[in-house]
Design an enzyme around this catalytic site. Structure first.
Site, short mmCIF file in Angstrom:
data_model
loop_
_atom_site.label_atom_id
_atom_site.label_comp_id
_atom_site.label_asym_id
_atom_site.label_seq_id
_atom_site.Cartn_x
_atom_site.Cartn_y
_atom_site.Cartn_z
N HIS A 191 -2.49 1.11 6.84
CA HIS A 191 -2.89 1.04 5.43
C HIS A 191 -3.12 2.44 4.88
O HIS A 191 -3.50 3.36 5.61
CB HIS A 191 -4.16 0.20 5.25
N HIS B 185 -5.82 1.70 -4.32
CA HIS B 185 -4.91 1.19 -3.29
C HIS B 185 -4.49 -0.24 -3.62
O HIS B 185 -5.11 -0.91 -4.44
CB HIS B 185 -5.55 1.27 -1.90
N CYS C 199 0.82 -1.22 0.00
CA CYS C 199 0.00 0.00 0.00
C CYS C 199 0.85 1.27 0.00
O CYS C 199 0.63 2.17 -0.82
CB CYS C 199 -0.96 -0.02 1.18
#
Length: 380
Positions: free
Chosen positions: A343, A355, A295
């Protein structure tokens, strides 16, 4: 005359054998009862519900992402420490060469003095454990030529610098070893969490996997509904702000953007365009492109394409730029998730983000409401 013979008694009918048979039957029944009770007392572990499995898998993936950030951080530090160590080792080699050159010069002077007879002062100096004490005690410097003084001074200076650099290099190597140990530990943690998640999923039956997929679809649908609601709120807020701006400027049709904000918008658009171009590439923990991403590796690479340097981890990326509220998000902003900030995604507008989700998934567009939002940042 009738014979009065005793009737033959079957062994099965004998009192003793009857009691034995009854005993065996009772024992068999008791054994069967005990086995039945034992089976009921120690049944197999009950299977977890699909909801429990999903929660555990999601938690393991999130823990793995947090450990991935630890790995990324350790790797970044290890790479930096390795570069520093390499530079120090190179410098030590250069210092050692200069020290050897100074030693050769002193050796030449000592040999010349020895040929002239007696123990050369320079040789005595080189054999002394404390050269400065020798200078202080014998005032040798007063009797040495300017060339000799310079040679001795250069030797001492190079000796001190070489010793200092060797100490720095040694400490740097020790620090590098510590960084490598942390790197290996983080890697093992990530691998263990992912293996646990895989084991949980592999134990599911085909029917259970189908039910799990249905739960996931419902979760995504709910997240999409919330994202659309957020998008409507954002659009309404923007309309109000534009109306207020029109009132303040008397209905001017100017863009209201200065060159700096225009440049920032262009960079954000470039970063988002890069992220969208990566859609379909696999998530791989610790990867930052070009063929796979985790990520924070994706967001770092996206903004790098726009000329903005971001740190490697989510924990550091959240500190860069300007914090913005969720309702004020603009395309290109970074959205961070979970309390541990494990994240991150890049906002694409309309409540969506691009993402790199998790192992086994590809870079994709998804609602930002799919996960609990920690906060958002506008890089600059």
């Amino acid at each position: 005359m009738a014979s009065h013979r005793k009737p033959r008694t079957s062994i099965l009918a004998s009192p003793g054998s009857s009691r034995a048979a009854v005993g065996l039957t009772t024992a068999a029944m008791a054994s069967a009862t005990l086995l039945s009770q034992s089976a009921q007392a120690a049944p197999d572990e009950p299977r977890q519900s699909i909801e429990e499995v999903q929660k555990k898998v999601d938690d393991l993936y999130r823990q793995a992402e947090s450990s991935t950030q630890e790995y990324n951080q350790a790797k970044e530090r290890t790479d930096a420490q390795r570069s520093r160590t390499d530079r120090l080792v190179d410098d030590v080699a250069k210092r050692t060469e200069r020290l050897n050159e100074s030693r050769r010069k002193l050796g030449g002077l000592a040999a010349a003095q020895y040929r002239e007879g007696g123990m050369a002062p320079t040789a005595t100096l080189m054999l002394s454990e404390q050269p400065q004490d020798y200078f202080d005690q014998n005032h040798l410097m007063d009797r040495m030529t300017q060339r000799q003084q310079r040679a001795v001074s250069d030797f001492q200076e190079e000796q001190e610098k070489a010793s200092e650099q060797r100490g720095r290099a040694t400490r740097s190597l020790e620090s590098l070893t510590d960084s490598q140990d942390r790197l290996r530990a983080s890697k093992r943690t990530v691998q263990r969490k992912l293996a646990e998640a895989r084991d949980l999923l592999s134990d599911l039956t085909a029917e259970e996997k189908a039910r799990l997929a249905a739960i996931e679809r419902r979760k995504q649908a709910e997240a999409q509904r919330k994202a659309e609601e957020l998008a409507r709120e954002q659009a309404e807020k923007q309309r109000r702000e534009e109306a207020q701006q029109d009132d303040a400027t008397g209905g001017s049709t100017g863009t209201g953007q200065d060159s700096d904000s225009g440049t920032a918008s262009a960079k954000a658009a470039q970063a988002l365009a890069f992220a969208k171009a990566q859609i379909g590439k696999p998530y791989v923990w610790g990867a930052s492109g070009p063929n796979s991403f985790d990520c924070s590796g994706l967001t770092q690479a996206a903004w790098k394409s726009a000329g903005v340097s971001l740190p490697r981890t989510t924990w550091d990326q959240v500190k860069v730029g300007t914090r913005v509220a969720t309702e004020d998000l603009k395309p290109g902003d970074l959205v961070f998730f979970y309390d541990d900030i494990s994240h991150v995604g890049i906002y694409a507008g309309n409540g969506q983000m691009v993402h790199a989700p998790k192992p086994g998934a590809n870079v994709r567009t998804e609602a930002i409401t799919y996960m609990p939002i920690y906060g958002s940042v506008r890089p600059s």
